[in-house]
Design an enzyme around this catalytic site. Sequence first.
Site, PDB file in Angstrom:
ATOM      1  N   ASP A  10      -0.608   0.890  -9.523  1.00  0.00           N
ATOM      2  CA  ASP A  10       0.186  -0.214  -8.987  1.00  0.00           C
ATOM      3  C   ASP A  10      -0.257  -1.495  -9.667  1.00  0.00           C
ATOM      4  O   ASP A  10      -1.403  -1.629 -10.102  1.00  0.00           O
ATOM      5  CB  ASP A  10       0.033  -0.343  -7.469  1.00  0.00           C
ATOM      6  CG  ASP A  10       1.170  -1.143  -6.834  1.00  0.00           C
ATOM      7  OD1 ASP A  10       2.230  -1.324  -7.477  1.00  0.00           O
ATOM      8  OD2 ASP A  10       1.014  -1.604  -5.689  1.00  0.00           O
ATOM      9  N   GLY A  11       0.672  -2.418  -9.758  1.00  0.00           N
ATOM     10  CA  GLY A  11       0.404  -3.741 -10.291  1.00  0.00           C
ATOM     11  C   GLY A  11       0.955  -4.768  -9.326  1.00  0.00           C
ATOM     12  O   GLY A  11       1.873  -4.474  -8.555  1.00  0.00           O
ATOM     13  N   GLU A  14       1.921  -3.576 -13.787  1.00  0.00           N
ATOM     14  CA  GLU A  14       2.367  -2.199 -13.524  1.00  0.00           C
ATOM     15  C   GLU A  14       2.116  -1.318 -14.746  1.00  0.00           C
ATOM     16  O   GLU A  14       1.601  -0.210 -14.629  1.00  0.00           O
ATOM     17  CB  GLU A  14       3.861  -2.169 -13.167  1.00  0.00           C
ATOM     18  CG  GLU A  14       4.232  -2.843 -11.872  1.00  0.00           C
ATOM     19  CD  GLU A  14       3.955  -2.031 -10.621  1.00  0.00           C
ATOM     20  OE1 GLU A  14       3.381  -0.919 -10.712  1.00  0.00           O
ATOM     21  OE2 GLU A  14       4.314  -2.512  -9.532  1.00  0.00           O
ATOM     22  N   ASP A  22       5.250   3.046  -8.533  1.00  0.00           N
ATOM     23  CA  ASP A  22       6.380   2.483  -7.795  1.00  0.00           C
ATOM     24  C   ASP A  22       7.184   1.530  -8.689  1.00  0.00           C
ATOM     25  O   ASP A  22       8.057   0.814  -8.218  1.00  0.00           O
ATOM     26  CB  ASP A  22       5.927   1.791  -6.508  1.00  0.00           C
ATOM     27  CG  ASP A  22       5.024   0.586  -6.734  1.00  0.00           C
ATOM     28  OD1 ASP A  22       4.791   0.198  -7.896  1.00  0.00           O
ATOM     29  OD2 ASP A  22       4.541   0.027  -5.736  1.00  0.00           O
ATOM     30  N   HIS A  41       5.095   0.401  -0.990  1.00  0.00           N
ATOM     31  CA  HIS A  41       4.896  -0.117   0.366  1.00  0.00           C
ATOM     32  C   HIS A  41       5.589   0.749   1.415  1.00  0.00           C
ATOM     33  O   HIS A  41       6.179   0.252   2.363  1.00  0.00           O
ATOM     34  CB  HIS A  41       5.361  -1.575   0.450  1.00  0.00           C
ATOM     35  CG  HIS A  41       4.739  -2.429  -0.594  1.00  0.00           C
ATOM     36  ND1 HIS A  41       3.414  -2.840  -0.557  1.00  0.00           N
ATOM     37  CD2 HIS A  41       5.234  -2.919  -1.765  1.00  0.00           C
ATOM     38  CE1 HIS A  41       3.137  -3.551  -1.633  1.00  0.00           C
ATOM     39  NE2 HIS A  41       4.213  -3.616  -2.380  1.00  0.00           N
ATOM     40  N   ASP A  50      -2.397  -0.736  -4.476  1.00  0.00           N
ATOM     41  CA  ASP A  50      -1.914  -2.086  -4.187  1.00  0.00           C
ATOM     42  C   ASP A  50      -3.069  -2.964  -3.698  1.00  0.00           C
ATOM     43  O   ASP A  50      -3.214  -4.111  -4.146  1.00  0.00           O
ATOM     44  CB  ASP A  50      -0.792  -2.040  -3.148  1.00  0.00           C
ATOM     45  CG  ASP A  50      -0.261  -3.425  -2.834  1.00  0.00           C
ATOM     46  OD1 ASP A  50       0.302  -4.070  -3.735  1.00  0.00           O
ATOM     47  OD2 ASP A  50      -0.432  -3.882  -1.680  1.00  0.00           O
TER      48      ASP A  50
END
Length: 158
Positions: free
Chosen positions: A7-8, A45, A68, A118, A128
């Site tokens: 995740d970024g 990301e 994501d 999320h 995250d």
Amino acid sequence: MIELFTDGASSGNPGPGGYGTILRAGQHYKELSGGFRKTTNNRMELLAVIVGLEALKKPGQDVLVYTDSKYVADAVEKKWVFGWAAKGFAGKKNKDLWIRFLAVYKLHNVRFKWIKGHAGHPENERCDRLAVAAYQQRSQLPADSVFEAECNKSEGLL
């Protein structure tokens, strides 16, 4: 099979940003994270994937990347990035990171699985938190030098 969760995040776009990565293979587990003082969400990301792949010690690994980011997953799974590379990334953002990605991507057998962000996916949520914690170290963050140089050039500062 190695699972790579990524995740970024950025606070503002651009703004301070970070990435979080989890590598899992059987009972082996490793977390990686880092941040920059001014960057974008898409750069983070993509960098999360790159850092995870670069951490692999042996070439030829089967890797399933969970992300994501439609930006990253679609660019690879729909093979857009290979067309961009053939055209020298003309008009595309993040050329430096895509070149770095392709160099490490070709060393392994990589597949992508897009997951909704999320949405309670435990590893995605952990990534995250790693990304956010990384960029919250604001006073200690290094420059994303390529991005900042491009910003300065487009703003007429260079």
